[in-house]
Design an enzyme around this catalytic site. Sequence first.
Site, PDB file in Angstrom:
ATOM      1  N   THR A 141      -7.058 -38.718  13.710  1.00  0.00           N
ATOM      2  CA  THR A 141      -5.854 -39.480  14.034  1.00  0.00           C
ATOM      3  C   THR A 141      -4.838 -39.303  12.915  1.00  0.00           C
ATOM      4  OG1 THR A 141      -5.090 -41.606  14.871  1.00  0.00           O
ATOM      5  CG2 THR A 141      -6.466 -41.663  12.908  1.00  0.00           C
ATOM      6  N   ALA A 175       1.589 -34.009  14.210  1.00  0.00           N
ATOM      7  CA  ALA A 175       1.030 -33.722  15.533  1.00  0.00           C
ATOM      8  C   ALA A 175       1.119 -32.237  15.873  1.00  0.00           C
ATOM      9  CB  ALA A 175       1.738 -34.554  16.596  1.00  0.00           C
ATOM     10  N   CYS A 231      -1.920 -30.869  13.417  1.00  0.00           N
ATOM     11  CA  CYS A 231      -3.280 -31.422  13.506  1.00  0.00           C
ATOM     12  C   CYS A 231      -3.721 -31.509  14.966  1.00  0.00           C
ATOM     13  CB  CYS A 231      -3.316 -32.811  12.863  1.00  0.00           C
ATOM     14  SG  CYS A 231      -4.921 -33.615  13.012  1.00  0.00           S
ATOM     15  N   SER A 290      -4.431 -35.058  16.558  1.00  0.00           N
ATOM     16  CA  SER A 290      -3.324 -36.018  16.678  1.00  0.00           C
ATOM     17  C   SER A 290      -2.391 -35.531  17.776  1.00  0.00           C
ATOM     18  CB  SER A 290      -2.550 -36.118  15.356  1.00  0.00           C
ATOM     19  OG  SER A 290      -3.384 -36.559  14.312  1.00  0.00           O
TER      20      SER A 290
END
EC number: 3.4.25.2
Length: 182
Positions: free
Chosen positions: A10, A166, A169, A172
């Site tokens: 996350t 985002a 990763c 995410s």
Amino acid sequence: MSDNLALHGTTILCLKKNEEIIIAADGQVSHGNTVLKSTARKLRTIANNKIIVGFAGSTADGLALFEKLEIKIEQYNSNLLRSAVELAKDWRNDKYLRRLEAMMIVADRSHILILTGNGDVIEPENNIAAIGSGGLFALSAARALMSYENNLTAEEIALKSMNIAADLCVFSNHNIIMEKVV
């Protein structure tokens, strides 16, 4: 939870600029390399919206720690720093809590704190904190934007930083939820 990727899958970011404090989280819940949900809410407010909590790691563990923090906040009259230190002591000393796989960022008007599973309470020096697998990407982007984009608001910096995280990763996503400390 045995899969380490699920533990850190996350991105949570918190920053303060010009007395405005924003905490942001992506919406993806992953287990290993599988996306289970893309619209999760990883932010919670307590103390009449004066304290915001974001958590990374096991969802159940994060919620359990949130409940423990909420009790400490009530016990210590919304004193965030004292409550966080007392929770960290419990987290470190309690056999059950020590097994919880989560990290939290908590913020009020005065403090931004990172609480780790080792019982650490860390207050960042530069008013920016990030946790989770995308945390370093978001942290790096926020630091750069804070340094070089003086015309951006805290909310704009948080959104741009979370979107960069985002993009980089895989654990995410771009379903960003933001809360402002009041």
